[in-house]
Design a protein around this motif. Structure first.
Motif: not given
Length: 255
Positions: A76-105
């Protein structure tokens, strides 16, 4: 390139947490704590590089357990990344869930909290050793160049032990008559030299410690064990990384 693993704080994963299918939000690096290899990531360490990624326009990759060579581990890919007071926070999208068994798992493992650690790959643009007044000294990571982030099953300490066991197994196989490619022997030689550099840089014990006597008072400079200079210590870290990479390459090639 170095990698760093840490217990993940998964803030949300999947539609039950109000996200789109395949998405997760996680704290992938924690600021201010001394980790298992003696590093401290400081606030601002990612700021310049996150800006570089934004200007570049390409997404930060999400890769399962740093397995760069497997295209299906690029989940997948990171949609958003920013520093918070605690550390590095990312919002990410796992892609190809229908075609990539590893990503789905991997997505199922995250939602079920059966995988609870995250890792990121990085280079050090700026860092320095800090001699703590109380407790052990640590290496301060001040500016990092981020390459990828991703979930992983175990952290760095467990992986180091696994590499040691694999190296011992390989040595026994070679003694038993197994033949390796010349390129593997060359990589092993480089790994040996790198590890030797780490061991040679280790501070020596005092005479009192060698004799089993209590160490001298901390203010007695005449018998205090020598400390590594700031120039020597990062070289040791680089040597450790080089040795680890060489061993990983050989183990993967011979497995």
């Amino acid at each position: 390139m170095l990698t760093k693993e840490c217990p993940a704080r998964i803030k949300a994963a999947g539609t039950a947490d109000g996200l789109a299918e395949g998405q997760f939000v996680a704290l992938v690096s924690v600021f201010g704590n001394v980790d298992s290899v003696g590093d401290v990531v400081v606030p601002g360490a990612f700021a310049d590089d996150l800006a570089r990624w934004q200007v570049k326009g390409d997404p930060i990759p999400v890769i399962w357990s740093h397995d760069w060579r497997d295209p299906f581990a690029h989940i997948g890919t990171v949609l958003e990344a920013s520093e918070s007071p605690d550390g590095l926070v990312v919002k990410a999208q796992i892609e190809d869930l229908d075609t990539n068994a590893k990503a789905a798992q991997v997505y199922r493992l995250l939602k079920g909290r059966r995988v609870t650690q995250f890792s990121f790959a990085y280079d050090i643009d700026e860092g320095a050793w800090v001699d703590a007044k109380e407790g052990r000294s640590y290496y301060e990571l001040r500016k990092l160049r981020l390459h990828e982030v991703g979930p992983c099953l175990v952290g760095a300490n467990q992986e180091t032990e696994l590499l040691a066991a694999k190296a011992a197994h390989l040595a026994e196989a070679v003694k038993g008559g197994r033949t390796l490619a010349d390129a593997h022997y060359e990589r092993l030689a480089r790994a040996r030299d790198a590890i030797s550099g780490v061991l040679d840089a280790r501070p020596s014990k005092t005479t009192a410690q060698d004799a089993g006597q209590p160490p001298a008072a901390d203010n007695d400079d005449s018998v205090r064990a020598p400390k590594l200079s700031s120039a020597d210590r990062p070289q040791s870290r680089t040597a450790q990384a080089a040795a680890r990479l060489n061993l990983l390459t050989i183990m993967d090639g011979e497995s």
